[in-house]
Design a protein around this motif. Structure first.
Motif, short mmCIF file in Angstrom:
data_model
loop_
_atom_site.label_atom_id
_atom_site.label_comp_id
_atom_site.label_asym_id
_atom_site.label_seq_id
_atom_site.Cartn_x
_atom_site.Cartn_y
_atom_site.Cartn_z
N HIS A 89 0.84 -1.20 0.00
CA HIS A 89 0.00 0.00 0.00
C HIS A 89 0.87 1.25 0.00
N SER A 90 0.46 2.28 -0.72
CA SER A 90 1.26 3.50 -0.84
C SER A 90 1.55 4.16 0.49
N ALA A 91 0.64 4.05 1.44
CA ALA A 91 0.84 4.64 2.76
C ALA A 91 1.54 3.69 3.72
N GLY A 92 1.94 2.51 3.24
CA GLY A 92 2.60 1.52 4.08
C GLY A 92 1.72 0.31 4.27
N SER A 93 2.34 -0.82 4.54
CA SER A 93 1.57 -2.04 4.76
C SER A 93 0.71 -1.90 6.01
N GLN A 94 -0.39 -2.63 6.03
CA GLN A 94 -1.29 -2.59 7.19
C GLN A 94 -0.55 -3.00 8.46
N GLU A 95 0.30 -4.02 8.37
CA GLU A 95 1.02 -4.52 9.54
C GLU A 95 2.00 -3.48 10.06
N CYS A 96 2.71 -2.83 9.17
CA CYS A 96 3.69 -1.81 9.58
C CYS A 96 2.99 -0.62 10.22
N ARG A 97 1.93 -0.15 9.59
CA ARG A 97 1.22 1.01 10.14
C ARG A 97 0.60 0.68 11.49
N MET A 98 0.10 -0.54 11.63
CA MET A 98 -0.50 -0.94 12.90
C MET A 98 0.56 -1.05 13.99
N ALA A 99 1.75 -1.53 13.62
CA ALA A 99 2.83 -1.64 14.59
C ALA A 99 3.25 -0.26 15.11
N VAL A 100 3.32 0.71 14.20
CA VAL A 100 3.66 2.08 14.61
C VAL A 100 2.56 2.67 15.49
N ALA A 101 1.30 2.43 15.10
CA ALA A 101 0.17 2.94 15.89
C ALA A 101 0.17 2.34 17.30
N ASP A 102 0.36 1.03 17.39
CA ASP A 102 0.36 0.36 18.69
C ASP A 102 1.52 0.82 19.56
N TYR A 103 2.66 1.07 18.94
CA TYR A 103 3.84 1.47 19.70
C TYR A 103 3.64 2.85 20.35
N HIS A 104 2.97 3.76 19.64
CA HIS A 104 2.83 5.14 20.13
C HIS A 104 1.57 5.37 20.96
N SER A 105 0.57 4.53 20.80
CA SER A 105 -0.71 4.77 21.48
C SER A 105 -0.62 4.89 23.00
N PRO A 106 0.20 4.07 23.69
CA PRO A 106 0.23 4.16 25.16
C PRO A 106 0.64 5.52 25.71
N SER A 107 1.35 6.33 24.92
CA SER A 107 1.79 7.64 25.40
C SER A 107 0.81 8.76 25.04
N LEU A 108 -0.33 8.39 24.44
CA LEU A 108 -1.31 9.38 24.00
C LEU A 108 -2.63 9.19 24.73
N PRO A 109 -3.48 10.22 24.76
CA PRO A 109 -4.77 10.12 25.45
C PRO A 109 -5.84 9.42 24.63
N PHE A 110 -5.47 8.81 23.53
CA PHE A 110 -6.43 8.07 22.69
C PHE A 110 -5.65 7.02 21.92
N LYS A 111 -6.35 6.06 21.36
CA LYS A 111 -5.69 4.96 20.64
C LYS A 111 -5.62 5.28 19.16
N LEU A 112 -4.44 5.13 18.60
CA LEU A 112 -4.23 5.32 17.17
C LEU A 112 -4.65 4.07 16.40
N SER A 113 -5.03 4.28 15.15
CA SER A 113 -5.31 3.15 14.26
C SER A 113 -4.34 3.21 13.09
N ALA A 114 -4.33 2.18 12.28
CA ALA A 114 -3.46 2.17 11.09
C ALA A 114 -3.80 3.31 10.16
N ASN A 115 -5.04 3.75 10.16
CA ASN A 115 -5.45 4.84 9.28
C ASN A 115 -4.89 6.19 9.71
N ASP A 116 -4.33 6.26 10.91
CA ASP A 116 -3.72 7.50 11.39
C ASP A 116 -2.24 7.59 11.04
N ILE A 117 -1.72 6.59 10.34
CA ILE A 117 -0.29 6.47 10.08
C ILE A 117 0.00 6.48 8.59
#
Length: 426
Positions: A89-117
């Motif tokens: 995918h042009s914006a990155g693979s689903q797995e890669c984007r989800m890994a980045v979202a999951d890694y950063h979500s604990p430090s934020l007041p809301f949960k990120l999704s792959a669509n935010d990456i």
């Protein structure tokens, strides 16, 4: 008959030495001062002294800081699987984007999704895409001074006016927020903040970040937060992502694996769209980003496949050892500066890989500027540093301390001799 034969329908055929070739003016006017300087330098050994570069922000260049084994294992596994040799995918693979979202979500007041990456070709492309997505006719952006010069490079390329706000050396390089308020107007489309800072090595406290967010909220200006050095802190200040304040102000965070995981050659970065109120979505900024990433195929699918293993399995000892090495380098530099007449460092670095050193030109013979200082230092001592002019500030130099201790000591021995040789008191 002219060149190209007969039967054509165009105008007059040009003479053989007049090809219809023109270089793009916008490309020719584009400059990245750091890359331009580093790639043009050819410094021969001076008086038998081998070159020591304290100029390039590549933590891997000396080989003493190495990527975590988890990264190596993940890359080898991805390569041997033969499952990641094609496009994704042009914006990155689903797995890669989800890994980045999951890694950063604990430090934020809301949960990120792959669509935010969005996955990008390094953090530099992430910066480019954010600026391109927000650039509109007649717009301006606020850039730090001193600051990473590529911000200016991309703003000028996309026709965005650059407005520079000052960082205050004697206040841990905090932002002059009164000046920011004055600089902002109805055409200000983004405020670029770098934390931890390149080139200053500063790390902003929670209170200062809260004030930044409050100003941006009041002025209704989104923030582009350059956090490529996220978590690379060793002073008294914790790293706090600006996206923590995204319920107040939308934040486009740019980052990547180059620095913290010591793999700049993987060329994998990301954009995190922290927009819980949907302000950027309503303005179609995410749509703009998607259209921009679709213009290219994107970063290496092998690098993307290895990200999950790198983020999930890098042990805490790896981060601790890296920070221990960086802190030792920062302490060495700060200590040596205090002993050299004509140099000063008002602030001990708190993070990243850099220390800004102030030059007093009045203390030296024949060194009227930071550019002359850096140039002669390279010529006479084979030590490379970057002049402050590359970052928009006069009479400072940036020193990289991601360097083995023995080489760093030797470099400072040479710098001290150089300063003594050119001292007015000598």
């Amino acid at each position: 008959m002219g060149r190209g034969g007969g039967g054509g329908t165009g105008g007059e055929v040009p003479l053989d030495d007049e090809w219809n070739v023109r270089a793009s003016p916008s490309a020719l006017e584009s400059r990245n001062p750091i890359r331009e300087l580093l790639e043009s330098l050819n410094v021969p050994p001076s008086h038998g002294k081998e070159k020591i570069s304290l100029a390039q922000g590549d933590p891997t260049v000396f080989g003493h800081l190495r990527a975590p084994q988890a990264a190596v294992d993940a890359m080898v596994a991805a390569t041997e699987s033969c499952m990641f040799n094609g496009y994704t995918h042009s914006a990155g693979s689903q797995e890669c984007r989800m890994a980045v979202a999951d890694y950063h979500s604990p430090s934020l007041p809301f949960k990120l999704s792959a669509n935010d990456i969005c996955i990008t070709v390094g953090c530099s492309q992430a910066i480019q895409l954010c600026i391109a997505a927000l650039a509109t006719p007649g717009s301006n952006m606020l850039l730090p001074r001193p600051g990473f010069p590529i911000y200016e490079t991309f703003c000028k390329y996309y026709g965005v006016q650059c407005r520079y706000y000052d960082l205050i050396p004697d206040k841990d390089w905090e932002i002059d927020l009164d000046e920011v308020t004055i600089l902002m107007d109805a055409n200000t489309v983004a405020w670029i903040v770098c934390n931890p800072s390149n080139p200053c090595g500063s790390v902003y406290k929670y209170q200062h970040l809260a004030k930044i967010a409050a100003v941006a909220e009041k002025q209704r200006v989104p923030i582009i937060s350059d956090e490529i050095y996220a978590e690379m802190v060793f002073g008294g200040n914790d790293f706090i992502p600006l996206a923590s304040f995204s319920p107040k102000v939308p934040v486009l965070t740019v980052g990547g694996v180059s620095k913290r995981w010591l793999v700049p050659g993987w060329r994998l970065g990301w954009i995190i769209v922290a927009d819980p109120k949907g302000i950027l979505a309503k303005a179609r900024v995410m749509e703009a980003l998607m259209r921009l990433v679709q213009m290219t195929i994107g970063t290496s699918t092998l690098s993307q496949a290895a990200i999950s293993g790198l983020l999930l399995h890098t042990p805490s000892e790896f981060y601790d050892d890296t920070l221990k090495s960086l802190k030792a380098g920062a302490e060495l530099c700060y200590r040596r500066v205090q002993c050299i007449t004509g140099l000063d460092c008002p602030t001990f670095p708190q993070g990243a890989m850099y220390i800004m050193v102030k030059i007093n030109p009045g203390a030296f013979k024949g060194l009227s500027s930071d550019v002359e200082f850096a140039s002669l230092l390279a010529e006479e001592e084979s030590v490379l540093v970057l002049p402050g002019a590359a970052f928009g500030i006069a009479n400072w130099i940036r020193v990289v301390f991601a360097t083995p201790q023995n080489l760093l000591e030797e470099a400072w021995d040479r710098i001290e001799l150089f300063c003594l040789r050119h001292s007015l008191q000598h």
